[in-house]
Design a protein around this motif. Structure first.
Motif, PDB file in Angstrom:
ATOM      1  N   HIS A   1       0.827  -1.216   0.000  1.00 13.23           N
ATOM      2  CA  HIS A   1       0.000   0.000   0.000  1.00 13.23           C
ATOM      3  C   HIS A   1       0.856   1.260   0.000  1.00 13.23           C
ATOM      4  O   HIS A   1       0.587   2.218   0.716  1.00 13.23           O
ATOM      5  CB  HIS A   1      -0.925   0.011   1.234  1.00 13.23           C
ATOM      6  N   PHE A   2       1.869   1.242  -0.810  1.00 10.88           N
ATOM      7  CA  PHE A   2       2.787   2.372  -0.809  1.00 10.88           C
ATOM      8  C   PHE A   2       2.131   3.632  -1.363  1.00 10.88           C
ATOM      9  O   PHE A   2       2.472   4.756  -0.984  1.00 10.88           O
ATOM     10  CB  PHE A   2       4.041   1.996  -1.625  1.00 10.88           C
TER      11      PHE A   2
ATOM     12  N   ASP B   1       9.609   9.004  -0.685  1.00 13.76           N
ATOM     13  CA  ASP B   1      11.021   8.824  -1.074  1.00 13.76           C
ATOM     14  C   ASP B   1      11.863   8.402   0.128  1.00 13.76           C
ATOM     15  O   ASP B   1      12.735   7.534   0.019  1.00 13.76           O
ATOM     16  CB  ASP B   1      11.594  10.133  -1.644  1.00 13.76           C
TER      17      ASP B   1
ATOM     18  N   ARG C   1      16.940  -1.971  -7.124  1.00 15.24           N
ATOM     19  CA  ARG C   1      15.581  -1.407  -7.192  1.00 15.24           C
ATOM     20  C   ARG C   1      15.120  -1.641  -8.621  1.00 15.24           C
ATOM     21  O   ARG C   1      15.670  -1.060  -9.563  1.00 15.24           O
ATOM     22  CB  ARG C   1      15.622   0.083  -6.875  1.00 15.24           C
TER      23      ARG C   1
END
Ligand code: GTP
Length: 415
Positions: free
Chosen positions: A265-266, A279, A301
């Motif tokens: 749920h970013f 960030d 990433r």
């Protein structure tokens, strides 16, 4: 002993420095802004030194004011610029106190020479000691340790310090009472000094520019391989390193497990607290990830809030333990939003271990599939891809690196 003509060496120093200036000034860098202040200052120092040696070479042919006063001032100025360039190269700054110090060294020759009343031997002493001091600063700065010294640093810095020593010896010999010392005398220390000056011109004439280019190369490499927000490998670099790991694991028959991690749920974090906090969460998470795995593992990433970790030599069992610890540590952690508020985040993790039929694409796809199962099954959990893994070969004996018990990161502590 065959003699060496000092005057000819001085002419070569003049011509050599002028040609170096020409070459450096006309060198076209790949990027327009790549001519850094280090190379600019270094280039200018070659011009000053070329002119200075030219005037010194003409000693006796032109008025003494030009050869002695202007020549020596230009020479000291050129060597002082080298010192400033080297310092900037080493530390990234040119402190005001250093500018004052080297300017003082250049100007000090006037009072030390009795405002023009000194004889030739005294002028040799003064010029030698000041030039040796400035070369000392240059050599020391070039050898300055950042992360680790490169071989080129040792060559350029070492040669410069050696030269500083030879020039200082010349000053001390000339200071010895009863020495009648003049610029063109071809005694042993004079020959050694001018030969050393000539050889150093060749080595460090281009050396500092090469060092600067070496450093730009490192910077470009970091830009090309690291994710700028989190500092871990970017997608392309991760794929490349995973390919290498996979080839080595298959060849040497040791296990390799891939962990796919995605923050849960970013979007809500971004929507609630704003992008800068999002960030900061990503940055903190990348650090927790790196702390949870071994140095030989590769963290990348691979998407907005998706990371992957290639775990070298980790069997599925071991990787599951690491993944579970990472999941629990993240769930127990907070990222501070402001002095009163902090964000809680959780992660979902999918694991897949290398099989005989895998290539990078299939291994990644299986880890991703496990990750999406973790999402579907409620998030904040670890799921394992069901395929049979290679038999566990050698196992890691090192202890796993410990995660901080309750890491709290602040958005301000971003990259
Ligand atoms: N702050 C920040 N947000 C990013 C960055 N890259 C991607 N995102 C955000 O990450 C969010 C991903 O949202 P979703 O794909 O819906 O995933 P989610 O909200 O984490 O939901 P689940 O993965 O299903 O748990 C989006 O809001 C993106 O804008 C980034 O570099 N910085």
């Amino acid at each position: 002993m065959p003699s060496v003509d000092i005057r000819t060496l001085i002419l070569l120093l003049g011509l050599g420095n002028l040609l170096l200036f020409l070459a450096l000034a006309s060198f076209r860098f790949v990027q327009a802004d790549a001519r850094s202040s280090v190379t600019r200052t270094w280039t200018l120092s070659k011009l000053l030194q070329g002119l200075a040696w030219g005037l010194l070479w003409l000693r006796g042919e032109i008025p003494p004011f030009w050869s002695i006063e202007v020549g020596n001032t230009l020479l000291l100025g050129g060597v002082a610029l080298e010192a400033l360039a080297a310092w900037r190269f080493a530390t990234g700054r040119t402190p005001r106190w250093l500018v004052v110090l080297v300017a003082a060294a250049v100007l000090a020759r006037y009072p030390l020479n009795g405002l023009g009343n000194a004889d030739a031997a005294q002028r040799v002493v003064v010029a030698s000691l000041l030039v040796a001091g400035l070369f000392g600063v240059t050599g020391w700065a070039v050898l300055w340790k950042r992360v680790e010294r490169t071989p080129l640093q040792f060559v350029v810095g070492g040669c410069t310090l050696l030269l500083a020593g030879v020039v200082m010896l010349r000053g001390l010999v000339a200071a010895w009472p009863g020495q009648g010392f003049a610029l063109f005398d071809a005694n042993f220390i004079q020959v050694a000094t001018f030969l050393a000056l000539f050889l150093l011109m060749l080595v460090n004439g281009v050396g500092v520019v090469l060092l600067d280019t070496e450093r730009s190369g490192e910077r470009l490499n970091t830009l090309a391989t690291r994710d700028s927000l989190t500092g871990v490998s970017n997608h392309r670099d991760f794929q490349r390193r995973l390919r290498v790991m996979l080839a080595s694991a298959s060849r040497n028959r040791y296990p390799l497990t891939l962990m796919a991690v995605d923050l849960d749920h970013f979007k809500q974090v971004n929507d609630t607290y704003g992008h800068p906090v999002g960030d900061a969460v990503l940055h903190s998470f990348a650090q927790w990830c790196e702390a949870a795995v071994r140095e030989s593992d590769v963290v990348g990433r691979v998407g907005g809030e998706e990371f992957m970790v290639g775990m070298n030599g980790a069997s599925l069992e071991e990787a599951t333990a690491i993944a579970e610890r990472l999941r629990a540590a993240v769930a127990a952690s907070r990222v501070a939003v402001n002095p009163r508020e902090s964000v809680e985040v959780t992660v979902s993790i999918g694991l897949a271990t290398l099989t005989d039929s895998d290539d990078v694409a299939t291994l990644v796809a299986r880890a991703d599939a496990a990750l999406y199962r973790a999402k579907r099954n409620g998030r904040n959990r670890v799921e394992i891809d069901g395929q049979v893994s290679l038999p566990t070969g050698q196992r890691w004996r090192e202890p796993m690196s410990e995660l901080p018990v309750d890491p709290v990161a602040r958005p301000a502590a971003g990259p």
